[in-house]
Design an enzyme around this catalytic site. Structure first.
Site, PDB file in Angstrom:
ATOM      1  N   GLU A 327      42.876  21.032  43.124  1.00 16.23           N
ATOM      2  CA  GLU A 327      42.822  21.024  44.462  1.00 16.23           C
ATOM      3  C   GLU A 327      43.856  21.333  45.153  1.00 16.23           C
ATOM      4  O   GLU A 327      45.079  20.833  44.798  1.00 16.23           O
ATOM      5  CB  GLU A 327      42.397  19.502  45.271  1.00 16.23           C
ATOM      6  CG  GLU A 327      40.890  19.069  44.924  1.00 16.23           C
ATOM      7  CD  GLU A 327      40.685  17.603  45.735  1.00 16.23           C
ATOM      8  OE1 GLU A 327      39.625  17.379  46.025  1.00 16.23           O
ATOM      9  OE2 GLU A 327      41.832  17.059  45.965  1.00 16.23           O
ATOM     10  N   CYS A 328      44.126  22.346  45.729  1.00 16.68           N
ATOM     11  CA  CYS A 328      45.139  22.802  46.678  1.00 16.68           C
ATOM     12  C   CYS A 328      46.186  23.007  45.703  1.00 16.68           C
ATOM     13  O   CYS A 328      46.293  23.925  44.799  1.00 16.68           O
ATOM     14  CB  CYS A 328      45.776  21.815  47.702  1.00 16.68           C
ATOM     15  SG  CYS A 328      46.890  22.674  48.976  1.00 16.68           S
ATOM     16  N   GLY A 329      47.342  22.153  45.683  1.00 12.09           N
ATOM     17  CA  GLY A 329      48.511  22.292  44.460  1.00 12.09           C
ATOM     18  C   GLY A 329      48.097  22.330  43.122  1.00 12.09           C
ATOM     19  O   GLY A 329      48.624  23.205  42.491  1.00 12.09           O
TER      20      GLY A 329
END
Length: 437
Positions: A327-329
């Protein structure tokens, strides 16, 4: 299940000092011998970690845009065993999205109303005196059905300033619960996503103890306790179920953004959470069924991640036969490369073709509804998910198949679709919950 009294700490806007008030209040109440259950209204990973440090109990997010009644009930049930609940709002009290034909949908005010908790408004009175009462009166009157406990005046310059401000509040019929003198050392250090992470604060315990002492000197704690009301009755429901039995979860300064209600639900359903640190060059457990890389700050540690050969080798070995999700990072770390703010490219795991950059920051913020075009751990193709996106990166390349059709809170298409390749999936949005049909 007991139904303890609660309050919601909010403000007219961000930057008024409500987080330091929140932390001081949590610790002061705890020091009085109360079991305090903290909550955060809205999508936020950072503040709940500070709440945990202050209250000694995990803090959970309420999100009235993303969560249905069952999930809100499951999260409300975490107050069991507490003597008092204290929730912290996000942004301004009535700030939300204009969905379903109403303003403030997903706002802190909506959380307070659903939970039945009175609002304590923290007002920065710097540069004004009696005029602050007009602000307080407007917030109290904006929604007459919202319970309103009173105000805490912050950044009061002098005894005269306090007296003048109190005169205005008395005239408006607003109860003053405390007056905090202006102090420059009360500001928590920040970075671009908000506060620094709790684990990065060099002397967090001393800071929280200082906030508690400051509040005890300047706020009527007994009046706050008396203002708290029992929460609205809500049926307890199970929290979200785990996407696998044994979940290797990246957990360090680069990867720490996972919602407490997800982890609590996963553990309650019997899942084994196996933390590991990519920054320490540790590989995920070889007997894990799933590797989950949450969001965080990989851009601040891109060099260390690029050099973490044991981590990347173990991750690639796992992905050859079993699922990996980021997720994201975590999504960026699964990609081919990440360019930092100085324009230096760092090689990531290469399990996806994603190339991201922080050289030219691009603000991506908002709720997201995603309809999966391909399965991801815990959800089949066609499932609708709710979450939020909050990052400053730009996509330079994304050659893999899109994972989902993604929309903002108003149903407009969003550009970041996520992607998948083989057993690997990734999204820029942080999962809050799957929609109930």
């Amino acid at each position: 299940m007991i139904n303890p009294p609660g309050l919601l700490i909010s403000a007219p806007a961000s930057g008024t000092g409500k987080t330091t008030v929140m932390l001081g209040l949590l610790r002061a109440l705890r020091d009085d011998g109360l079991v305090v259950q903290p909550y955060k209204s809205g999508p936020d990973y950072i503040d709940p970690a500070f709440h945990l440090a202050a209250a000694g109990r995990p803090s959970f997010n309420f999100d009235t845009w993303a969560m249905d009644g069952d999930l809100l009930g499951g999260i409300a049930a975490q107050r069991d065993g507490a003597d008092i609940c204290v929730a912290e709002g996000s942004m301004g009290l009535f700030d939300g999205v204009a969905t379903r034909g109403q303003t403030g949908f997903g706002s802190s005010a909506e959380t307070a109303q659903k939970m039945g908790w009175p609002v304590v408004l923290v007002i920065d009175v710097g540069g004004q005196a009696q005029s602050a009462a007009a602000t307080a009166l407007g917030f109290k009157s904006y929604n007459p059905d919202l319970p309103f406990a009173g105000v805490i005046l912050n950044r009061v310059a002098s005894p005269r300033h306090e007296r003048l401000t109190r005169v205005g509040m008395d005239q408006a019929g607003i109860k003053v619960l405390g007056c905090l003198p202006r102090r420059g050392d009360l500001k928590l250090p920040e970075r671009h996503l908000g506060l620094i992470q709790a684990v990065e604060h060099t002397d967090l315990e001393a800071a929280i103890a200082g906030y508690a002492a400051f509040l005890r000197e300047n706020v009527d704690l007994d009046a706050l306790k008396e203002a708290a009301r029992a929460g609205a009755p809500m049926a307890a429901h199970p929290l979200p179920t785990p996407p696998a039995q044994r979940i290797a979860l990246a957990r360090d300064a680069a990867f720490s953004f996972t919602y407490p209600h997800l982890l609590t639900g996963w553990r309650a359903a019997g899942a084994d959470i196996l933390p590991f640190s990519p920054l320490a060059d540790v590989a995920p457990s070889p007997d894990a069924d799933l590797v989950w890389l949450p969001g965080g700050y990989p851009e601040l540690h891109a060099g260390a991640l690029a050099a973490a050969t044991t981590f990347k080798t173990g991750l690639r070995k796992h992905a050859a036969t079993k699922p990996v999700h980021g997720e994201c990072g975590g999504y960026m770390a699964l990609g081919a490369g990440l360019t930092d703010k100085d324009g230096v490219r760092h090689e990531m795991a290469g399990l996806l073709g994603l190339e991201t950059s922080y050289e030219k920051r691009k603000f991506n913020l908002g709720y997201r509804r995603a309809v999966l075009a391909h399965p991801m751990p815990g959800f089949d193709s066609g499932a609708a998910l709710r979450g939020h996106e909050f990052h400053y990166s730009s996509i330079l390349a994304q050659p893999d198949a899109p994972l989902a059709d993604v929309f903002d809170a108003d149903g407009n298409p969003a550009a970041q679709s996520g992607s998948w390749r083989g057993n690997v999936t990734g999204t820029f949005f942080h999962l809050i919950t799957g929609e109930v049909a």
